[in-house]
Design an enzyme around this catalytic site. Structure first.
Site, short mmCIF file in Angstrom:
data_model
loop_
_atom_site.label_atom_id
_atom_site.label_comp_id
_atom_site.label_asym_id
_atom_site.label_seq_id
_atom_site.Cartn_x
_atom_site.Cartn_y
_atom_site.Cartn_z
N LYS A 71 27.76 42.34 39.20
CA LYS A 71 27.63 42.16 37.75
C LYS A 71 28.78 42.79 36.97
O LYS A 71 29.14 42.30 35.90
CB LYS A 71 26.30 42.72 37.26
N ASP A 107 20.10 40.05 31.04
CA ASP A 107 19.27 41.19 31.46
C ASP A 107 18.86 42.01 30.24
O ASP A 107 17.73 42.49 30.15
CB ASP A 107 20.04 42.09 32.43
N GLY A 131 19.95 54.89 37.31
CA GLY A 131 20.85 53.81 37.69
C GLY A 131 21.72 53.38 36.52
O GLY A 131 21.20 52.98 35.47
#
Length: 283
Positions: A71, A107, A131
């Site tokens: 990504k 997202d 994360g």
């Protein structure tokens, strides 16, 4: 009006993805045809990704989704970025616009819609984000956009956490020195790492750090009930699986690819059927 669309997904591992079923069945519900091709490539470098993207441009794709671990890597290989993707620094949806490849991030929009009902009822307080990779960046921007009080970001790569916190410095984001420091006193917790995604049965947060007063969300959806969510539920915490994020992000990508709004019910049913089939096959 165009009635056939070729789309797909670049990433690894992606054999488990429910995206083909969601996109193809949403298209069928609209009376059009879509083929969603899984492009599973392990360890792709810059040249490999460039070659794949050139193929997307030349082979009639209207666009592709991008997932872990590419990504962030695809960003510099695109011709343009939508404002949200540029700010986030990660792309999960690429639209073919003539000869140009334009990056978007669904997202962020998908997670915002998934988490908003929970945020409106939960007590305000710091949120721990575990994360700071591609999906972590999108989730961080989604949470910041929803006006959370404080975002504590932890990543095993401390530099990535610090960089993301710096991007959001004006929105009260800080990098945490450990998972425990991020979670201590937090009102909510989001896992944005692949830890817990099959075949992994690990958890990114030790069970002892979970409390019944907090909410816990996981971006992983294979399985829906990750070890983290199972432990959080057992401790009495409110939990959010990766289901709504997956459906919402796919819905927004479908609209970017086709210009059409997919029926939410068709996408949700396809996702649920794909999950049920996978679990029955592994039982």
């Amino acid at each position: 009006m165009r009635d056939r669309f070729l789309t797909g997904l670049i990433g690894y591992p992606i054999a488990h993805s429910a995206a083909p079923a969601m996109h193809e069945q949403a298209a069928a519900a609209l009376g059009i045809r879509a083929h969603y091709q899984l492009i599973e490539v392990k360890g792709a470098g810059r040249d490999d990704l460039r070659a794949m993207l050139d193929g997307i441009r030349r082979l009639g794709f209207v666009g592709v989704n991008v997932t872990f671990p590419y990504k962030e890597a695809v960003v510099e290989l695109l011709d343009d970025l939508a404002p949200d993707a540029r700010a986030i620094g990660a792309v999960n949806t690429i639209v073919v616009d003539g000869a140009r490849l334009v990056g978007h991030n669904t997202d962020a929009t998908g997670f915002a819609r998934a988490i908003e009902p929970l945020l409106t009822t939960a007590p305000r307080g710091p949120i721990a984000l575990i994360g700071a990779g591609g999906v972590g960046k999108a989730i961080a921007f989604a949470l910041a956009g929803l006006g959370v009080a404080e975002l504590r970001i932890f990543d095993a790569d401390a530099a990535k956490a610090a960089q993301l916190a710096a991007q959001l410095a004006d929105r009260l984001a800080v990098s945490a020195t450990s998972v425990a420091a991020a979670v201590d006193g937090a009102a909510g917790l989001v896992n944005a790492t692949p830890v817990g995604m099959l075949p992994s049965r690990d958890t990114p947060v030790p069970d002892v750090l979970l409390r019944p007063s907090m909410w816990v969300a996981d971006a992983v959806y294979t399985p829906l009930w990750t070890p983290l969510l199972t432990a959080a539920k057992a401790r009495g915490a409110n939990v959010l699986t990766g289901r709504d994020l997956a459906i919402n992000a796919s819905s927004d990508a479908f609209k970017l690819f086709t210009g059409l709004t997919p029926p939410h019910g068709a996408m949700a049913n396809a996702f649920d059927a794909a999950m049920a089939a996978r679990y029955s096959a592994s039982a």
